[in-house]
Design a protein around this motif. Structure first.
Motif, short mmCIF file in Angstrom:
data_model
loop_
_atom_site.label_atom_id
_atom_site.label_comp_id
_atom_site.label_asym_id
_atom_site.label_seq_id
_atom_site.Cartn_x
_atom_site.Cartn_y
_atom_site.Cartn_z
N ALA A 212 51.13 41.53 38.24
CA ALA A 212 51.31 43.00 38.20
C ALA A 212 50.81 43.50 36.84
N PHE A 213 50.03 44.57 36.90
CA PHE A 213 49.60 45.23 35.66
C PHE A 213 50.44 46.47 35.45
N LYS A 214 50.61 46.82 34.16
CA LYS A 214 51.29 48.09 33.87
C LYS A 214 50.33 49.22 34.16
N GLU B 257 49.84 51.95 32.36
CA GLU B 257 49.10 52.35 31.18
C GLU B 257 48.24 51.18 30.69
N GLY B 258 46.99 51.50 30.38
CA GLY B 258 46.12 50.47 29.80
C GLY B 258 45.56 49.56 30.87
N ASN B 259 44.42 48.99 30.56
CA ASN B 259 43.76 48.09 31.51
C ASN B 259 44.28 46.67 31.35
N TYR B 260 44.63 46.07 32.46
CA TYR B 260 45.01 44.66 32.44
C TYR B 260 46.16 44.32 31.50
N VAL B 261 47.12 45.25 31.39
CA VAL B 261 48.31 44.93 30.60
C VAL B 261 49.35 44.36 31.57
N LEU B 262 49.73 43.13 31.30
CA LEU B 262 50.61 42.43 32.24
C LEU B 262 51.99 43.06 32.31
N ASP B 263 52.47 43.31 33.53
CA ASP B 263 53.86 43.71 33.72
C ASP B 263 54.61 42.41 33.99
N GLU B 264 55.23 41.92 32.93
CA GLU B 264 55.82 40.59 33.03
C GLU B 264 56.98 40.53 34.02
N ILE C 288 40.75 47.42 66.17
CA ILE C 288 40.18 46.76 64.99
C ILE C 288 41.29 46.38 64.01
N TRP C 289 41.37 45.10 63.73
CA TRP C 289 42.39 44.62 62.79
C TRP C 289 41.90 44.89 61.37
N LEU C 290 42.55 45.84 60.72
CA LEU C 290 42.17 46.18 59.35
C LEU C 290 43.18 45.59 58.38
N THR C 291 42.66 44.89 57.40
CA THR C 291 43.50 44.37 56.32
C THR C 291 43.12 45.09 55.04
N SER C 292 44.11 45.51 54.26
CA SER C 292 43.83 46.01 52.92
C SER C 292 44.82 45.35 51.96
N LYS C 293 44.60 45.61 50.67
CA LYS C 293 45.42 44.89 49.68
C LYS C 293 45.88 45.83 48.57
N LEU C 294 47.12 45.58 48.17
CA LEU C 294 47.74 46.36 47.09
C LEU C 294 47.24 45.84 45.75
N TRP C 295 46.58 46.70 45.01
CA TRP C 295 46.01 46.26 43.73
C TRP C 295 47.11 46.05 42.68
N ASN C 296 46.79 45.23 41.70
CA ASN C 296 47.74 44.79 40.67
C ASN C 296 48.39 45.93 39.89
#
Ligand SMILES: NC(=O)c1ccc[n+]([C@@H]2O[C@H](COP(=O)([O-])OP(=O)(O)OC[C@H]3O[C@@H](n4cnc5c(N)ncnc54)[C@H](OP(=O)(O)O)[C@@H]3O)[C@@H](O)[C@H]2O)c1
Length: 375
Positions: free
Chosen positions: A188-190, A192-199, A146-154
């Protein structure tokens, strides 16, 4: 002597010879008529059976030529697998499991494996990998098939964060390696904190990529790829001295957002695209499947509108990831056929000649001051 009405104009007085001759002619005429009638019926029957036989033979021939995908997998003129740079062969149709709820995703995965799917497209962020894993373990299909694909979250792009979250995915799926791991978004998110952009990591994903390459070498991942990357962002990544180039780019592709330029560019650069929301996503699937062009092709070929769309994706050269938690649809979505060229062209033209729109774009929701896809 009384005659049938139609003979009333005949003489009413006749001699015996005339009577005998008229009787004989009458009987011969009736016989001839019955003979002709039977002959006509026989010819009609033979013609009808012949036409039916030819039609059936043609259908069988056509099916053999087109080939049923998936469960039957015979002589398909649509590819059932693509070969990746690693040499691994990835099945061209997957079951997507985003928005498949915990209570239904296991059943969907089991139904898919039973129908012949060998590719499941999941992600850590879908929050259902544990149930996907349980369903795989409960099935009779060996895990390695079974070919399983997963994804690295932000939130886990920082190199030191990758292994722990990858291990959670592997544990949930019940495996010690995964066939494909994608950077889910070029954002990429930092921590700490929700949806804080890691620039820094958003502008330069190479450190993330290098860590993924390391996990390929250590055997936890077989292939690495990207998702939601536009051409500029792909080039930004591939300008680095990569050890492994991205195996795929998973992006939105459907009737409403067919992205012909990206597809052309990807082909020229040997990058396979995976079509997400291939039916238009849950919000636009109904509108996609009721498009007159889709319905007319379906009718002409005797297949369903969803099969027309899913076939079109593979015929465009992409992997396709339809999501369903409905067993009959899961089975339906795996049966794909090569569309005759004129019908393929008609659909491609219809999809690429209207103003495109995305069915999903989280840029605003994530509070970004740029559009992920345009920037
Ligand atoms: N990388 C990314 O950022 C990203 C983003 C979005 C999606 N994806 C991947 O792509 C997969 C598919 O995308 P999606 O879920 O957005 O959209 P989709 O597959 O285009 O559409 C799913 C919708 O279509 C319905 N459906 C499925 N087959 C059907 C059929 N034969 N007839 C009628 N309706 C049918 C489903 O209903 P039922 O389930 O009720 O049957 C569901 O409502 C996801 O599951 C995920 O794996 C990835």
């Amino acid at each position: 002597m009384s005659y049938p009405p139609r003979y009333k104009s005949l003489p009413t007085t006749v001699d015996n010879e005339q009577i005998t001759s008229v009787k004989a002619r009458g009987t011969a005429g009736q016989k001839k008529f019955i003979f002709h009638l039977l002959a006509v019926v026989a010819i009609m029957y033979a013609t009808f059976s012949g036409v039916r036989y030819i039609a059936r033979s043609n259908l069988k021939f056509a099916k053999g030529l087109w080939g049923c995908h998936g469960a039957h997998r015979n002589l398909s003129s649509l590819t059932s697998h693509y070969t990746l740079p690693s040499g691994d062969k990835i099945p061209s149709v997957a079951l997507g499991v985003w928005q498949a709820e915990k209570g239904e995703v296991g059943m969907a995965v089991q139904a898919a494996l039973k129908s012949g799917y060998r590719h499941i497209d999941g992600a850590y962020a879908y929050n259902n990998e544990e149930y996907v894993g349980k369903a795989i373990r409960a099935s009779a299909v060996p895990r390695e098939q079974i070919w399983l694909t997963s994804k690295l979250w932000n939130a886990f792009h920082a190199p030191e964060d990758i292994e722990p979250v990858l291990d959670v995915t592997l544990a949930n799926l019940g495996t010690d390696y995964i066939y494909m791991y994608l950077i889910h978004w070029p954002i990429a998110f930092k921590k700490e904190g929700n949806y804080v952009l890691d620039e820094a990591l958003t502008a330069n994903p190479y450190p993330t990529w290098q860590k993924l390459e390391e996990w390929v070498d250590k055997g936890k991942i077989r292939n690495i790829g990207i998702s939601n990357f536009n051409i500029r962002r792909i080039q930004n990544l591939t300008a680095n001295p990569l050890k492994y180039k991205p195996a795929v780019n998973q992006v939105e592709l459907n009737f409403w957002n067919p992205q012909p330029e990206l597809l052309k560019w990807a082909k020229e650069h040997d990058l396979i695209l995976e079509a997400y929301s291939p039916l238009g996503g849950s919000n636009e699937v109904g509108k996609t499947l009721s498009q007159p062009v889709v319905k007319s092709i379906a009718k002409e070929l005797g297949i369903t509108p969803a099969q027309v769309i899913i076939s079109w994706h593979v015929q465009r050269g992409t992997i396709v990831l339809p999501k369903s938690v409905t067993p009959s649809r899961i089975e339906e979505n795996l049966q794909i056929f090569s569309l005759p060229q004129d019908l393929f062209d008609k659909l491609e033209k219809a999809a690429t000649s209207h103003e495109p729109h995305r069915t999903g774009n989280p840029s605003n929701r994530w509070g970004l001051d740029f559009d992920i896809f345009d920037d």
